[in-house]
Scaffold this motif. Structure first.
Motif, mmCIF file in Angstrom:
data_model
loop_
_atom_site.group_PDB
_atom_site.id
_atom_site.type_symbol
_atom_site.label_atom_id
_atom_site.label_comp_id
_atom_site.label_asym_id
_atom_site.label_seq_id
_atom_site.Cartn_x
_atom_site.Cartn_y
_atom_site.Cartn_z
ATOM 1 N N LEU A 4 -14.361 3.891 -11.388
ATOM 2 C CA LEU A 4 -13.664 3.048 -10.395
ATOM 3 C C LEU A 4 -13.483 3.856 -9.148
ATOM 4 O O LEU A 4 -12.982 5.107 -9.244
ATOM 5 C CB LEU A 4 -12.280 2.579 -10.764
ATOM 6 N N GLU A 5 -14.310 3.753 -8.041
ATOM 7 C CA GLU A 5 -14.154 4.365 -6.931
ATOM 8 C C GLU A 5 -13.750 3.597 -5.590
ATOM 9 O O GLU A 5 -14.505 2.647 -5.214
ATOM 10 C CB GLU A 5 -15.608 4.919 -6.500
ATOM 11 N N HIS A 6 -12.703 3.945 -5.394
ATOM 12 C CA HIS A 6 -11.759 3.063 -4.120
ATOM 13 C C HIS A 6 -12.263 1.350 -4.626
ATOM 14 O O HIS A 6 -12.556 0.791 -3.834
ATOM 15 C CB HIS A 6 -12.383 3.180 -2.838
ATOM 16 N N PRO A 7 -11.551 1.049 -5.831
ATOM 17 C CA PRO A 7 -11.606 -0.419 -6.253
ATOM 18 C C PRO A 7 -10.896 -1.283 -5.126
ATOM 19 O O PRO A 7 -9.677 -0.752 -4.616
ATOM 20 C CB PRO A 7 -11.046 -0.578 -7.605
ATOM 21 N N GLU A 9 -6.289 7.361 -6.961
ATOM 22 C CA GLU A 9 -5.381 8.009 -7.704
ATOM 23 C C GLU A 9 -4.655 9.178 -7.000
ATOM 24 O O GLU A 9 -3.850 9.586 -6.998
ATOM 25 C CB GLU A 9 -5.977 8.597 -8.944
ATOM 26 N N GLN A 10 -5.601 9.752 -6.028
ATOM 27 C CA GLN A 10 -5.226 11.147 -5.438
ATOM 28 C C GLN A 10 -5.081 10.915 -3.895
ATOM 29 O O GLN A 10 -4.724 11.593 -3.216
ATOM 30 C CB GLN A 10 -6.508 12.173 -5.642
ATOM 31 N N GLY A 11 -5.019 9.649 -3.446
ATOM 32 C CA GLY A 11 -4.564 9.444 -2.160
ATOM 33 C C GLY A 11 -5.993 8.964 -1.286
ATOM 34 O O GLY A 11 -7.219 9.539 -1.580
ATOM 35 N N PHE A 12 -6.043 8.174 -0.488
ATOM 36 C CA PHE A 12 -7.148 7.701 0.315
ATOM 37 C C PHE A 12 -7.919 8.626 1.009
ATOM 38 O O PHE A 12 -9.023 8.660 1.147
ATOM 39 C CB PHE A 12 -6.903 6.668 1.406
ATOM 40 N N ASP A 13 -7.327 9.810 1.529
ATOM 41 C CA ASP A 13 -7.946 10.757 2.311
ATOM 42 C C ASP A 13 -8.508 12.119 1.399
ATOM 43 O O ASP A 13 -9.165 12.707 1.920
ATOM 44 C CB ASP A 13 -6.729 11.488 3.420
ATOM 45 N N TYR A 49 0.892 -1.238 0.010
ATOM 46 C CA TYR A 49 -0.046 0.065 -0.083
ATOM 47 C C TYR A 49 0.895 1.278 -0.071
ATOM 48 O O TYR A 49 0.500 2.293 -0.528
ATOM 49 C CB TYR A 49 -0.925 -0.051 1.261
ATOM 50 N N GLY A 50 2.295 1.084 0.673
ATOM 51 C CA GLY A 50 2.938 2.283 0.371
ATOM 52 C C GLY A 50 3.036 3.073 1.658
ATOM 53 O O GLY A 50 3.429 4.421 1.479
ATOM 54 N N GLY A 51 2.561 2.545 2.761
ATOM 55 C CA GLY A 51 2.620 3.414 4.166
ATOM 56 C C GLY A 51 1.534 4.802 3.840
ATOM 57 O O GLY A 51 0.501 4.641 3.660
ATOM 58 N N GLU A 52 2.299 5.854 4.337
ATOM 59 C CA GLU A 52 1.371 7.258 4.424
ATOM 60 C C GLU A 52 0.507 7.437 3.135
ATOM 61 O O GLU A 52 1.051 7.407 2.124
ATOM 62 C CB GLU A 52 2.219 8.285 4.707
ATOM 63 N N PRO A 53 -0.639 7.696 3.196
ATOM 64 C CA PRO A 53 -1.751 7.777 1.974
ATOM 65 C C PRO A 53 -1.464 9.184 1.236
ATOM 66 O O PRO A 53 -1.895 9.186 0.144
ATOM 67 C CB PRO A 53 -2.938 7.614 2.535
#
Length: 212
Positions: free
Chosen positions: A174-177, A145-149, A97-101
């Motif tokens: 696609l929305e939070h796939p 694409e722009q980060g979870f937050d 996931y790559g740590g910090e969103p």
């Protein structure tokens, strides 16, 4: 789960994390991705930042790999492995996931043969799952694409070609796939709207990419 739908516990990952805690940031167990292997199951442990093996017979748990942090802007960022999949060549690929969103473009894909971890330098947005198409190319569902937050929930499905080139197969709709799998006819089935807590609007989509 047996054929009658009865469940039985196989391994206690939280007990392993509480006893050993290989990644010292905190005590955190979150078994996110799994794959079956002879005699057991490999687990991408997102909370513990490690790859575990769970015996089918005894339920014993042992660590195969501790996923390394990466240093971003002078501070460590946890790996957060999200999936582990056996590739066409028999090696395992591990997504993170790559740590910090908020640190976009830092997620990595690793290749393991079968335990020693070797980075494939594919830097993409937060990876939520990993699979292969029938031609052996990596398919990567990106959560956001722009980060979870971000209020923009748009994600992507990206194909990584054998030469490393990336092709965006889908973005619109696609929305939070979440996860994705490939059917024998090459159709791709991603889950969608996976973080809509309290809303009954999750989806299973079908994508028919060009036969390239």
């Amino acid at each position: 789960m047996d054929r009658n739908g009865r469940l039985r516990p196989v391994g206690d990952l939280l007990a392993f994390e509480e006893r050993y805690n290989p990644h010292r940031a905190d005590v955190n167990a979150n078994a996110y991705g799994i794959t079956r292997v002879p005699g057991g199951t490999l687990v991408a442990e997102a909370g513990g930042n490690d790859i575990l093996w769970v015996s089918s017979d005894s339920g014993s748990v042992r660590i195969l790999a501790l996923m390394p942090d990466q240093v971003i802007d002078g501070s460590p960022s946890e790996s957060v492995p999200s999936a582990i999949v056996r590739g066409p060549d028999g090696a395992f690929c591990i997504s993170e996931y790559g740590g910090e969103p908020t640190r976009m473009g830092k997620a990595r894909i690793w290749r393991s043969c079968p335990v020693e971890t070797d980075r494939r330098d594919e830097r993409v947005h937060p990876i939520i799952d990993l699979t292969f198409d029938r031609q052996g190319r990596i398919l990567v569902p990106e959560l956001a694409e722009q980060g979870f937050d971000s209020p923009d929930r748009t994600g992507r499905l990206v194909r990584i070609e054998h030469n490393g080139k990336r092709t965006v197969l889908a973005r619109e709709g696609l929305e939070h796939p979440g996860g994705a799998t490939v059917a024998p006819n090459d159709d791709i089935y991603p889950t969608n709207r996976t973080t809509s807590l309290g809303e009954a609007n999750g989806q299973l989509l079908r994508l028919r990419p060009g036969r390239s």
